[in-house]
Design an enzyme around this catalytic site. Sequence first.
Site, mmCIF file in Angstrom:
data_model
loop_
_atom_site.group_PDB
_atom_site.id
_atom_site.type_symbol
_atom_site.label_atom_id
_atom_site.label_comp_id
_atom_site.label_asym_id
_atom_site.label_seq_id
_atom_site.Cartn_x
_atom_site.Cartn_y
_atom_site.Cartn_z
ATOM 1 N N SER A 147 32.594 40.697 39.008
ATOM 2 C CA SER A 147 31.938 39.394 39.151
ATOM 3 C C SER A 147 30.448 39.583 38.942
ATOM 4 O O SER A 147 29.932 40.705 39.048
ATOM 5 C CB SER A 147 32.208 38.840 40.562
ATOM 6 O OG SER A 147 31.367 37.740 40.858
ATOM 7 N N TYR A 160 32.681 38.540 49.629
ATOM 8 C CA TYR A 160 33.039 38.592 48.215
ATOM 9 C C TYR A 160 32.076 39.504 47.451
ATOM 10 O O TYR A 160 32.505 40.347 46.655
ATOM 11 C CB TYR A 160 33.011 37.179 47.642
ATOM 12 C CG TYR A 160 33.463 37.049 46.209
ATOM 13 C CD1 TYR A 160 34.817 37.060 45.891
ATOM 14 C CD2 TYR A 160 32.548 36.875 45.173
ATOM 15 C CE1 TYR A 160 35.249 36.929 44.575
ATOM 16 C CE2 TYR A 160 32.961 36.732 43.862
ATOM 17 C CZ TYR A 160 34.312 36.762 43.571
ATOM 18 O OH TYR A 160 34.736 36.625 42.263
#
Length: 261
Positions: A147, A160
């Site tokens: 990501s 995350y």
Amino acid sequence: MDIMKQFSLEGKVALVTGAAYGIGYAIAKAYAEAGAKIAFNCRGQEHMDKALAAYKKDGIEAHGYICDVTREDEVQKMVADIEKELGTIDILVNNAGIIKRIPMLEMKAEEFRQVIDIDLNAPFIVSKAVIPGMKKKGHGKIINICSMMSELGRETVSAYAAAKGGLKMLTRNIASEYGADNIQCNGIGPGYIATPQTAPLRTPGHPFNSFILSKTPANRWGTPEDLMGPAVFLASDASDFVNGHILYVDGGILAYIGKQP
């Protein structure tokens, strides 16, 4: 050299975790179009039935397995079943993941651990399960869905970002440890992609939607289809000397400081 053959996945066996929809589904579809045999997992039968119906509608013969990728015993069984039914896994995409948008001081440790378990521990578990077969076969491709949060922080995504930052380093370590076995491990770092996970942020008038468009030189959200070409490249012979790399598919966000106010 036939350059197009370099990108072919003909006859390869690909396992894409969490490929019932969204990014994982698009990658699995791309691999099928490139000639690979597709295996994927779901944690429940309801999602599995919907996914198999979607694959069938798209003319893809996909093989689904009920498996919780955070459980090592279930993963070992799934990999053994795939090897028995389809052959040794040539390509692994660690795509399964979750996000919890909760301010850090409001997040429970249990919630933090759940994100880490699915987004970081599971890729370790599944990679560990497939690497022996890849070593025996003499080649393999592992692609971790990282990501932009592998590089950047933002409010409400502490778990995350921690998981994806760890996944970036797991990617590099697998490349370092097993590169001599002709196993390439790379990552794809999607930008902001239009998926069910990001749907709440893309509602008309949502300030985050305007923020993302202003920060993206491409001036749009990405689509799962934007990831298909990069995923095929990293799974193919064309990337045999690419190892430990994170390919950011973000419309230019990481290269852009933003507009002057």
